[in-house]
Write an enzyme that holds these catalytic residues in place. Sequence first.
Site, PDB file in Angstrom:
ATOM      1  N   HIS A  49      20.237  37.397 -23.961  1.00  0.00           N
ATOM      2  CA  HIS A  49      21.505  37.921 -24.475  1.00  0.00           C
ATOM      3  C   HIS A  49      21.808  39.259 -23.795  1.00  0.00           C
ATOM      4  O   HIS A  49      21.274  40.297 -24.166  1.00  0.00           O
ATOM      5  CB  HIS A  49      21.447  38.091 -25.996  1.00  0.00           C
ATOM      6  CG  HIS A  49      21.189  36.799 -26.713  1.00  0.00           C
ATOM      7  ND1 HIS A  49      22.177  35.863 -26.918  1.00  0.00           N
ATOM      8  CD2 HIS A  49      20.045  36.266 -27.215  1.00  0.00           C
ATOM      9  CE1 HIS A  49      21.664  34.815 -27.544  1.00  0.00           C
ATOM     10  NE2 HIS A  49      20.377  35.033 -27.729  1.00  0.00           N
ATOM     11  N   THR A  85      15.556  50.420 -18.607  1.00  0.00           N
ATOM     12  CA  THR A  85      15.198  51.560 -17.763  1.00  0.00           C
ATOM     13  C   THR A  85      14.396  52.569 -18.572  1.00  0.00           C
ATOM     14  O   THR A  85      14.742  52.882 -19.718  1.00  0.00           O
ATOM     15  CB  THR A  85      16.466  52.222 -17.197  1.00  0.00           C
ATOM     16  OG1 THR A  85      17.167  51.280 -16.375  1.00  0.00           O
ATOM     17  CG2 THR A  85      16.116  53.445 -16.356  1.00  0.00           C
ATOM     18  N   LEU A  90      26.408  49.778  11.507  1.00  0.00           N
ATOM     19  CA  LEU A  90      25.060  50.086  11.973  1.00  0.00           C
ATOM     20  C   LEU A  90      24.379  48.897  12.628  1.00  0.00           C
ATOM     21  O   LEU A  90      23.303  49.046  13.217  1.00  0.00           O
ATOM     22  CB  LEU A  90      24.195  50.593  10.819  1.00  0.00           C
ATOM     23  CG  LEU A  90      24.247  52.104  10.554  1.00  0.00           C
ATOM     24  CD1 LEU A  90      25.575  52.525   9.940  1.00  0.00           C
ATOM     25  CD2 LEU A  90      23.103  52.544   9.647  1.00  0.00           C
ATOM     26  N   GLU A 118      25.329  47.253 -17.717  1.00  0.00           N
ATOM     27  CA  GLU A 118      26.294  47.954 -18.564  1.00  0.00           C
ATOM     28  C   GLU A 118      27.686  47.344 -18.447  1.00  0.00           C
ATOM     29  O   GLU A 118      28.695  48.031 -18.400  1.00  0.00           O
ATOM     30  CB  GLU A 118      26.288  49.453 -18.244  1.00  0.00           C
ATOM     31  CG  GLU A 118      24.968  50.094 -18.626  1.00  0.00           C
ATOM     32  CD  GLU A 118      24.813  51.520 -18.165  1.00  0.00           C
ATOM     33  OE1 GLU A 118      25.843  52.167 -17.909  1.00  0.00           O
ATOM     34  OE2 GLU A 118      23.663  51.986 -18.042  1.00  0.00           O
ATOM     35  N   GLY A 119      27.708  46.026 -18.407  1.00  0.00           N
ATOM     36  CA  GLY A 119      28.954  45.284 -18.335  1.00  0.00           C
ATOM     37  C   GLY A 119      29.166  44.683 -16.964  1.00  0.00           C
ATOM     38  O   GLY A 119      29.368  45.406 -15.991  1.00  0.00           O
TER      39      GLY A 119
END
Length: 400
Positions: free
Chosen positions: A149, A177, A354, A379-380
């Site tokens: 979830h 985290t 590069l 976070e979304g």
Amino acid sequence: MSATSSMPKRPSDPLDLVDVDSLLTDEEKAIRAATRQVCADVVDPHVMQWYEEGDLPARELAREFGRVGLLGMHLHGYGCAGMSAVDYGLACLELEASDSGIRSLVSVQGSLAMFAIWRFGTEEHKQQWLPRMATGEAIGCFGLTEPDHGSDPGSMRTRARKDGDDWVLNGSKMWITNGSIADVAVVWANAGEENGGIRGFVVPTDTPGFAAHKLTHKMSLRASVTSELTFEGLRLPADAVLPDVTGLKGPLACLSEARYGIVWGSLGAARSSLEAARRYSMERIQFGRPIAGFQLTQAKLASMATELQLGQLLALHLGRRKDTVGLRPEQVSVGKYNNITKALEICRTARTILGANGVSGEYPVMRHANNLESVLTYEGTVEMHTLVIGQALTGESAFR
């Protein structure tokens, strides 16, 4: 006087094409410079090694960041610096210019764990934890996402049940985290409708029944400590609950704080990648000239620089509004949706300039691009922010 002689001088920063710096106060520039300096001193010389090793000396860094007031810097009282939203945003940009994992350390500490306690906790919670968290002496984490979830936190399986005056928690959280190094965890659990539904708990991590396991084999955000949390018969006293909020509005308010930091932080990764590509293009010789002199290269640089400046203007506008009247959820979603997608596009385009060197750890570009793949989701997700914006535009919810 001729028109050319009255033209303003070019900015000292070639990436600041539209003079965004002119919109900042001297104090804001000083905070940005101080953050950039601490990153140059304690992060930049080592971050590639941390990334390769998949680890981070998070406790040592937290104390360094606490020393200069970066932890919970936008909160007031309890040893926090009490700075503005724009100050915090500028700091997030500089932290993420070093590495997204570094900004995540500060963001989770200040905008998730500390903010939850500061906004919804008791005075005892605040006195016990916030001063030590502001200095980096204590580390916090935020337990919302679960293995099954993520975008639908209302369906969480972690349960909190009353047992006399105590609470007993059972369940697990994923992708947390700071989880395995935290001293305190803000944990969200379903307490049942009779107890207010989703409730937040302040959980010292030495509580019996709490366990944290560091996640390995990550290909993104490697310079960050990411963990799974488990709770088995974790018993908490009655006063462990956050008393001032019930339902999802608590964790979502915290996420809005952290998402605001991403609006700014993602631009740091983009700026670092763009600057690396710009410098490389002027030094790389092909067909007898620097590749910066070819039209296709200049088209890439012009597009990246324009998107970076537009993102900075959006972030600054949202920051000024946050400091004055506050932000609505869809405004935060617009900021994250735009800036993270544009930042990721900038990093990917910079990599093409590069060439093969773009995948080398000698340059920051691929590391930033890999990190932003995580920032794009956490976070979304982009999809969820798209639907928040869509609902604001139409009045229709498309979440279900």
